[in-house]
Design a protein around this motif. Sequence first.
Motif, mmCIF file in Angstrom:
data_model
loop_
_atom_site.group_PDB
_atom_site.id
_atom_site.type_symbol
_atom_site.label_atom_id
_atom_site.label_comp_id
_atom_site.label_asym_id
_atom_site.label_seq_id
_atom_site.Cartn_x
_atom_site.Cartn_y
_atom_site.Cartn_z
ATOM 1 N N TRP A 190 -91.237 -62.071 3.642
ATOM 2 C CA TRP A 190 -90.010 -61.283 3.535
ATOM 3 C C TRP A 190 -88.841 -62.154 3.083
ATOM 4 C CZ3 TRP A 190 -88.728 -56.054 4.909
ATOM 5 C CH2 TRP A 190 -89.847 -55.264 5.197
ATOM 6 N N ALA A 191 -88.765 -63.372 3.606
ATOM 7 C CA ALA A 191 -87.694 -64.276 3.190
ATOM 8 C C ALA A 191 -87.791 -64.595 1.700
ATOM 9 C CB ALA A 191 -87.743 -65.558 4.014
ATOM 10 N N ASP A 192 -89.007 -64.822 1.222
ATOM 11 C CA ASP A 192 -89.196 -65.076 -0.209
ATOM 12 C C ASP A 192 -88.785 -63.857 -1.032
ATOM 13 O OD1 ASP A 192 -90.149 -67.593 0.400
ATOM 14 O OD2 ASP A 192 -92.274 -67.038 0.194
ATOM 15 N N ALA A 193 -89.086 -62.663 -0.531
ATOM 16 C CA ALA A 193 -88.730 -61.442 -1.252
ATOM 17 C C ALA A 193 -87.217 -61.256 -1.310
ATOM 18 C CB ALA A 193 -89.392 -60.237 -0.590
ATOM 19 N N VAL A 194 -86.532 -61.535 -0.197
ATOM 20 C CA VAL A 194 -85.065 -61.439 -0.206
ATOM 21 C C VAL A 194 -84.492 -62.411 -1.228
ATOM 22 C CG1 VAL A 194 -82.972 -61.813 1.141
ATOM 23 C CG2 VAL A 194 -84.896 -60.622 2.178
#
Length: 396
Positions: A327-331
């Motif tokens: 999720w952090a990579d997607a943000v």
Amino acid sequence: MRIAYLHAGSIPSVYANGIHVMRMCDAFTAAGHDVTLYTLPGTHRADDPYTYYGVRHRFRIRRIPLPDADPASLRARAARVRALLVAETPDLAYGRDPYAVLAAADVAPVVYESHHVWDDRDALATESRLFAHPALRRVVVITHALAGDLQTAHAGTGLLPLRVAPDCADVPAAHGASPAPELPGRTGVPRVGYVGHLYEGRGIDLILELAAVLPGFDFHLVGGTPGDRAHWEAPCRLPNVHFHGHRPPGAVHAYVSAFDVVLAPYQQRVYTAGRSAETGRWASPMKVFEYMAHGRAMIASDLPVLREVLHDRVNCLLRPPDDTRAWADAVNELVTDGTLRRQLGRQARSEVLDRYTWRRRADDVLAGVFTGWGEAPPTAGRTPTPKPKPTASEAG
């Protein structure tokens, strides 16, 4: 057509079912139908429920109280609703209250809408009686997953007249311009937003983990009862997390528009208020469609039921619900790649306009309801009965 909408919840309230019901009544009215909403008295103070929910039409609201929550009281209230319907002679009764819809089936044709499979034996038995009633014209469900499970739960009733109609949204312009909220936080910092309740299974812990590993972004959470907000906010020491609490549904649009990236981090098991029901297997979250309607770039949990509407790198990014790093990579990807962010947002908004507006849903759930029953829809050649303006007790 005169439609009686039968609701087992309260209006106004802080709960999502009230938003859904008010949006559907608004859409039925926009389609030219004469709508009366039968509901419980409000559990949330609002001077004007129509303004509170941000609906455009002032259909009539009748409030019928419930003494308590035992099955006998549910049936007693349903009998009172039936008595009102006998006097007011609707052409169709539509609703999510199995007790009231069954009682109404002796008065008018009925359409029943379901958002979960009941785990209450009395409610299930009531549904079974309703599904066997000759006045039942259609059973509306919000996902294909729910259609299959509801049919299985009532296999002894025979093939149900099911219609899958996902939840929806209206484009922001449909509700008028809302003033932009003054958000706390840092100037020029990307804003990551979440709108919705803070119940168990909504992924609030994942959002707080993201805020911890992404200190360069501000995270805004809009929604939640005071108790639920305190549960998450009191122990939170992150300076880049901002809890906004409950906002009127009619004012939420302005918050979504203020975010650069929006989150729908549903977990495998999603609960409603007070853990009264677990609905993760069947959910069609209104929040997802509202994000899409705003053209916001969304990251959502990669769950089978959400894949009925969402597609990775087409109208959103899908990530495993328990993988904080993903999720952090997607943000990071959406914040740094403006082309992708705008592309996902445009596609999502286009899909809402094409498929997922409340007005389109209202037409869809009623389409063909009277076909094949030896009668025509009760619209042509009828002069609508004038409807009085809501009184303070009915609308306030």
